[in-house]
Design a protein around this motif. Structure first.
Motif, short mmCIF file in Angstrom:
data_model
loop_
_atom_site.label_atom_id
_atom_site.label_comp_id
_atom_site.label_asym_id
_atom_site.label_seq_id
_atom_site.Cartn_x
_atom_site.Cartn_y
_atom_site.Cartn_z
N HIS A 10 -11.85 -6.60 41.66
CA HIS A 10 -10.75 -7.41 41.13
C HIS A 10 -10.36 -8.46 42.17
O HIS A 10 -9.61 -8.16 43.11
CB HIS A 10 -9.55 -6.52 40.79
CG HIS A 10 -9.89 -5.45 39.77
ND1 HIS A 10 -10.06 -5.72 38.43
CD2 HIS A 10 -10.09 -4.12 39.94
CE1 HIS A 10 -10.34 -4.59 37.79
NE2 HIS A 10 -10.38 -3.62 38.68
N PRO A 11 -10.81 -9.65 42.06
CA PRO A 11 -10.43 -10.71 43.01
C PRO A 11 -8.93 -10.98 43.03
O PRO A 11 -8.39 -11.39 44.05
CB PRO A 11 -11.19 -11.94 42.49
CG PRO A 11 -12.33 -11.36 41.70
CD PRO A 11 -11.80 -10.10 41.09
N LYS A 12 -8.24 -10.71 41.91
CA LYS A 12 -6.80 -10.92 41.89
C LYS A 12 -6.07 -10.01 42.87
O LYS A 12 -5.02 -10.37 43.41
CB LYS A 12 -6.27 -10.70 40.48
CG LYS A 12 -6.74 -11.74 39.47
CD LYS A 12 -6.11 -11.51 38.11
CE LYS A 12 -6.54 -12.58 37.11
NZ LYS A 12 -5.94 -12.36 35.76
N ARG A 14 -7.20 -9.10 45.77
CA ARG A 14 -7.33 -9.71 47.09
C ARG A 14 -6.31 -10.83 47.27
O ARG A 14 -5.71 -10.98 48.33
CB ARG A 14 -8.75 -10.27 47.28
CG ARG A 14 -9.82 -9.18 47.33
CD ARG A 14 -11.07 -9.71 48.02
NE ARG A 14 -11.63 -10.85 47.31
CZ ARG A 14 -12.57 -10.75 46.37
NH1 ARG A 14 -13.03 -9.55 46.03
NH2 ARG A 14 -13.03 -11.84 45.79
N LEU A 15 -6.10 -11.59 46.24
CA LEU A 15 -5.12 -12.67 46.32
C LEU A 15 -3.71 -12.12 46.50
O LEU A 15 -2.90 -12.68 47.26
CB LEU A 15 -5.19 -13.54 45.05
CG LEU A 15 -6.49 -14.34 44.86
CD1 LEU A 15 -6.47 -15.08 43.53
CD2 LEU A 15 -6.68 -15.33 46.00
N ARG A 16 -3.41 -11.02 45.83
CA ARG A 16 -2.08 -10.41 45.97
C ARG A 16 -1.88 -9.87 47.38
O ARG A 16 -0.79 -10.01 47.98
CB ARG A 16 -1.91 -9.30 44.95
CG ARG A 16 -1.82 -9.79 43.50
CD ARG A 16 -1.77 -8.63 42.54
NE ARG A 16 -1.73 -9.10 41.16
CZ ARG A 16 -1.80 -8.28 40.10
NH1 ARG A 16 -1.88 -6.97 40.29
NH2 ARG A 16 -1.77 -8.79 38.88
N LEU A 17 -2.92 -9.24 47.92
CA LEU A 17 -2.82 -8.73 49.30
C LEU A 17 -2.66 -9.87 50.28
O LEU A 17 -1.87 -9.78 51.24
CB LEU A 17 -4.06 -7.90 49.64
CG LEU A 17 -4.20 -6.56 48.93
CD1 LEU A 17 -5.54 -5.91 49.27
CD2 LEU A 17 -3.06 -5.63 49.33
N LEU A 18 -3.39 -10.95 50.08
CA LEU A 18 -3.26 -12.11 50.96
C LEU A 18 -1.85 -12.69 50.88
O LEU A 18 -1.26 -13.05 51.91
CB LEU A 18 -4.30 -13.16 50.57
CG LEU A 18 -4.28 -14.46 51.39
CD1 LEU A 18 -4.53 -14.16 52.86
CD2 LEU A 18 -5.31 -15.45 50.85
N ALA A 19 -1.33 -12.77 49.67
CA ALA A 19 0.03 -13.29 49.51
C ALA A 19 1.05 -12.38 50.20
O ALA A 19 2.01 -12.86 50.81
CB ALA A 19 0.35 -13.43 48.03
N ALA A 20 0.82 -11.07 50.11
CA ALA A 20 1.73 -10.12 50.77
C ALA A 20 1.69 -10.29 52.28
O ALA A 20 2.73 -10.25 52.96
CB ALA A 20 1.37 -8.70 50.37
N HIS A 21 0.49 -10.48 52.84
CA HIS A 21 0.36 -10.67 54.29
C HIS A 21 1.02 -11.97 54.73
O HIS A 21 1.69 -12.01 55.77
CB HIS A 21 -1.12 -10.67 54.69
CG HIS A 21 -1.76 -9.32 54.62
ND1 HIS A 21 -1.23 -8.19 55.23
CD2 HIS A 21 -2.91 -8.91 54.01
CE1 HIS A 21 -2.01 -7.15 55.00
NE2 HIS A 21 -3.04 -7.55 54.26
#
Length: 320
Positions: A10-12, A14-21
Motif C-alpha cells: 500500500h503506497p498510501k 508510506r505517504l501517511r508515515l512520511l507525513a507523520a514523520h
C-alpha cells in the motif's frame, strides 16, 4: 513465496508515515536546528576533506587540481617506507604515544577514586578546581610556561636544584628527557579534566554495595578493588578504546613548540614531519605529506578496530 509487507503493498501507507514523520519533525524543529550545527561541522571539517585524501595517490599539482593530477598509486607510500626518516619518526611517534597512554591513562582514574572518598566538600571542590583549571590553558601558553619553569638560569626548577646542591640541568636540550617532559606536562594539564568522567561514573555506583561492604568489615582498598573499579570498568574500556583509536595522534602544536635542533632526534613525530615535508620544504610535497598522514590514519583505524574487537570478546563492552 516472497512475503509482501503492508507498506510494500500500500503506497498510501508510506505517504501517511512520511507525513507523520514530517509532522513530528516540525514539532521538534528546535532540536533539529541544534543537531544541524554539529552535523554541519562533521560534514565540512571531517567528511568533506576525505575527498582530498586521493592526492596521496597522485602527483598533485595545484594548477591542475585534484582530478587533473596524474595518478601514481602507492609511489608516495613506498617512498616514505623506504626513506631514512621512516623508522626514526615511527619509533618516536609510537614511543611517545604508548608512554603517554601507559602513564597518563591511569592518573585520572586514581585521582577520581581518591576524590570519591574525600568527605570534606570544600577540600574536594578545591582540589577539583585546581586540577582541572590547567585544562583551559592554551597550548602556546602551556609550552611558554614549561620553557620558563625549565630555563637553565632563571627557571624555578633549576633554582630549586641549585638550592639543594645539584647543578642546573638544561632539560630542553636533553633528547632523552623530551618524552617525559611532554607526558608529565600533559598529565598536569588534563588529568583533572579527565577525572570528571570517572567521578560521574562513580556517582552511579550503588551506595548499598559500600554499606554492605562496610558491615562485612571491608577496608577502603577492598571496596575500591571489588566495588568501584568494576563499577567504572565499562567507562574505562570505552575510553581506552577511544584512546587507542587516537594513539598515533600525538598532537602537532605542543610537540612542534617544544622542538629544538638539539632534541629533534626524539621529538620528531609523524605530525611534525608531515608539516615540514608538506609546507616548509622547498618542493611543497603535498602528495607525499598526504600519503604519510593517510598512513597514520589507517594505523589508527586498525588499532581502533582491533582493540574494540578484543574488548568485545573479553569484557563484553565495545563501541559497536
Amino acid at each position: 513465496m516472497r512475503t509482501v509487507t503492508p507498506i510494500q503493498a500500500h503506497p498510501k501507507v508510506r505517504l501517511r508515515l512520511l507525513a507523520a514523520h514530517l509532522k513530528q519533525a516540525k514539532r521538534s524543529w528546535q532540536l533539529l536546528v541544534l543537531f544541524s550545527l554539529p552535523l554541519a561541522y562533521l560534514i565540512i571539517f571531517q567528511y568533506w576533506p576525505m575527498y582530498g585524501a586521493q592526492i596521496a595517490f597522485k602527483d598533485f599539482i595545484p594548477v591542475k587540481g585534484i582530478m587533473g593530477s596524474e595518478w601514481v598509486g602507492m609511489k608516495h607510500m613506498t617512498r616514505f617506507f623506504g626513506s631514512y626518516d621512516f623508522w626514526r619518526v615511527l619509533k618516536n611517534t609510537i614511543g611517545l604515544a604508548f608512554y603517554h597512554l601507559i602513564v597518563g591513562f591511569p592518573v585520572p582514574i586514581i585521582l577520581a577514586l581518591g576524590l570519591n572518598y574525600v568527605r570534606q566538600a570544600r577540600f574536594k571542590k578545591s582540589v577539583q578546581m585546581i586540577t582541572y583549571a590547567p585544562h583551559f590553558i592554551s597550548t602556546v601558553v602551556m609550552v611558554g610556561m614549561l620553557l620558563q619553569f625549565l630555563d637553565p638560569r632563571t627557571g624555578i626548577v633549576n633554582q630549586f636544584l641549585t638550592l639543594i646542591g645539584v647543578d642546573p640541568v638544561h632539560f630542553m636540550a636533553k633528547p632523552e628527557l623530551f618524552q617525559t617532559i611532554y607526558v608529565l606536562s600533559d598529565i598536569w594539564q588534563n588529568a583533572g579534566w579527565g577525572c570528571i568522567i570517572y567521578l560521574a561514573a562513580l556517582a552511579g555506583v550503588s551506595p548499598t554495595l559500600h554499606e554492605a561492604a562496610v558491615v562485612d568489615g571491608a577496608s577502603k582498598w577492598r571496596r575500591i578493588w571489588h566495588i568501584d573499579l568494576p563499577g567504572i570498568m565499562p567507562v574505562m574500556i570505552i575510553l581506552l578504546i577511544l584512546s587507542m583509536g587516537n594513539l598515533m595522534q600525538t598532537g602537532f602544536e605542543k610537540v612542534y613548540l617544544m622542538q629544538n635542533p638539539v632534541n629533534i632526534t626524539t621529538s620528531e613525530v609523524i605530525d611534525t614531519y608531515v608539516y615540514k615535508v608538506g609546507l616548509i620544504s622547498d618542493g611543497l610535497n603535498f602528495s607525499y605529506a598526504s600519503a604519510i598522514g593517510l598512513f597514520k590514519s589507517i594505523v589508527n583505524l586498525l588499532l581502533l578496530i582491533t582493540v574494540n574487537q578484543i574488548a568485545r570478546v573479553v569484557g563484553k563492552e565495545s563501541l559497536w
